[in-house]
Design an enzyme around this catalytic site. Sequence first.
Site: not given
Lengths: 224, 257, 284
Positions: C32, C241, C244, C266, C272
């Site tokens: 970080g 979605c 899909c 998606c 997808c």
Amino acid sequence: MIRVEALSKTYVLHTQGGIEIPVFADAEMSVDAGECVALHGPSGSGKSTLLRCLYGNCKPDGGAIRIRHGDDLVDIAAAAPRVVLDVRRRTLGYVSQFLRAIPRVPALDVVAEPLRALGLPVEAARARAGDLLARLRIPERLWTLAPATFSGGEQQRVNIARGFAANHPILLLDEPTASLDQKNREVVIELIAEAKAAGTALVGVFHDDEVREAVSTRIHLMQG
Amino acid sequence: MTGPLLTVAGLTRLYGARVGCRDVSFELWPGEVMGIVGESGSGKTTLLNCLSARLEPSTGHVVYDTRDDGPIDIYAMSEPRRRLLMRTDWGIVHQNPRDGLRMGVSAGANVGERLMAVGARHYGEIRAQADEWLRKVEIEPERIDDLPLTFSGGMLQRLQIARNLVTHPRLVFMDEPTGGLDVSVQARLLDLLRRLVTDLGLAAIVVTHDLAVARLLAHRLMVMRRGEVVETGLTDQVLDDPHHPYTQLLVSSVLQP
Amino acid sequence: MTTASGYNFAYLDEQTKRMIRRAILKAVAIPGYQVPFGSREMPLPYGWGTGGIQVTAAVIGPDDRLKVIDQGADDTTNAVSIRRFFARTAGVATTERTTAATVIQTRHRIPETPLTEGQILVYQVPIPEPLRWLEPRETETRRMHALADYGAMHVKLYEDIARYGRIATTYDYPVLVNDRYLMRPSPIPKFDNPKMDMSPALQLFGAGREKRIYAVPPYTKVRSLDFKDHPFAVQSWDRPCELCGATDSFLDEVVTDDRGGRMFVCSDTDHCGTRRDAAQEAAE
Ligand SMILES: Nc1ncnc2c1ncn2[C@@H]1O[C@H](COP(=O)(O)OP(=O)(O)OP(=O)(O)O)[C@@H](O)[C@H]1O
Ligand SMILES: Nc1ncnc2c1ncn2[C@@H]1O[C@H](COP(=O)(O)OP(=O)(O)OP(=O)(O)O)[C@@H](O)[C@H]1O
Ligand SMILES: [Mg+2]
Ligand SMILES: [Mg+2]
């Protein structure tokens, strides 16, 4: 309650070429509980200056001012500011010649403040303040106003009420009745008598012979 | 038995050859309000910054009585510790409230920031405290989500005070808190400060060139001239019976402080 | 090592790559923490992911298989040109399959398919400093990081709730890495934040213009900031979605024709497509 030892005070006016104004030297005085000592002397003899020294408002050049503060004996002339403030809060009341008004604070709270400083709840403090203002004939409609706009006499009575509010063991009075009419003077005489009876030690300057006669147990003479 | 909150010994701050302030020593006790007065350039701000951990002195010590570990020299503390102290136990009120506020975030966030900085993580509680403090400084709570940009100078100063007091500090530093405000606004702010300081038992160090402000707020005064302390004492005593020539000049040059 | 086209392998010279790798190692060692590095001019404008490209160039090898996505899609101009850039300068194999890739460079998304050990996810970062909005001075933000002085960061979330009744930050949602450093995850949707937490993959972040690199090593704690009474929550949709049928992926609203027709699909095109292929296979 008060013992003044070898107190001296000279004002030095640096802004005016360092002129020296000697006020008193080696002043001695002592005041017991239940006494009212009147400072007496010609104008300029240092009465107000002595009172102010007792209150810590004026810094003497030498000597001591011993004040009975609870179980302690405090030398006001040498004490740290926070100690002087504590003495003022719990022991020492002062009625100056003129009220120094605090902006925006209503008369009732000006009078109640010394009681609040002792920890009294608002209502109780205001109740006592109201009693005093009523005795000193301040009309109730003025209580919620800030005293800045009051007449000289009204301001002085607010000032007196404030001085008497907290029943301090010691009370200093500088010409408390100067701008008061007969009726109000009598109220002040009563208040002083009650304080004496309650064991308060008082020191005052009273320009009015009648008042002085009525209240003082003893005269302390000051030379010019 | 508690001791002084702040103990300052031999504090000097030089700017190269120029003196900021020189050889200042004093003690400040809990609940005491000390005023620092003096003409422009006399070193008031320099001294205040040295006292409040924002300007390292050239020599001398500033010892603060911490809640947990007693007296510690603030310049010998680790930086995280000093920062924590500055935003929990201390408050710093700037003359220009814009220096002490985040102008880009709401009034509520300005007040809540210190709480969040010390770990408050409950939005509702933070907001409730912000609301309470806005009321205390006489800002309508409806303004809680407004940006400070929309506030008047007096409101900004009151907001800055709320932001500082929300963590219940024991010591507050103020540099000309009533500075650029007009007279009526000043009076209201002074009244508020006086009440808060008394009610919360705050210790404070207040820099001002206005003797009336000093008289109203301060228990005791320190008079500075050319970087040095020339007179100290109880406020009314210093103002009513000034001893040092400079103090006499200062007092005589204003009407009825 | 040079490729046929005359570039040094992966465009950058070896010394530059070594310098960037050193920065990456340091970044991995301090999860970080923003490590400054000497960002180079790249043959692409800033905003095209020059930070991410330099990181990828420094870590990619001839045996790697690279995937590049932009907003989840492999076929946008940005993704295509970066993929081509490495195909040309490093001669590496490329793929659109998340599972087949060893290095994935991304802008604005984390793939839906869970990453695995050995994979590297490289983020393109426009603004690395999470405290910048609050504090313009770099010296001061560095000190705030050094002291973990992050309380003020909640001010932003507070402002969101005060204004919108909830935390309205939906992209680049600040996180605390390894309980220590505050980090900007780059403008990914907060939907993806939980994927960073304890991920088996190595996550590297490159900011070209600001010359910073930071990292989240595998299996590192990544926590999104929040309030007790307004806990962190990801976006959700009240529909699946439309291609899909996935109910657990990040959906984009796309315009389908000139008459204002639109649908939710998606954003991760590989995810997808893979699901549709699988559905079709099952049906056959
Ligand atoms: N603040 C001051 N600065 C300089 N000199 C002062 C100050 N206060 C009083 N004096 C001087 O000190 C002397 C004593 O004054 P003080 O006011 O104590 O007298 P007093 O006895 O109260 O007089 P009066 O009866 O007129 O009130 C006077 O000469 C006065 O001019
Ligand atoms: N950063 C600095 N560099 C050099 N000299 C400085 C600096 N800050 C202050 N000084 C000088 O130090 C002295 C004290 O300044 P300081 O700001 O403390 O005065 P002040 O009493 O706060 O004045 P004011 O009432 O005008 O705010 C002045 O002579 C000033 O010019
Ligand atoms: Mg007199
Ligand atoms: Mg200044």
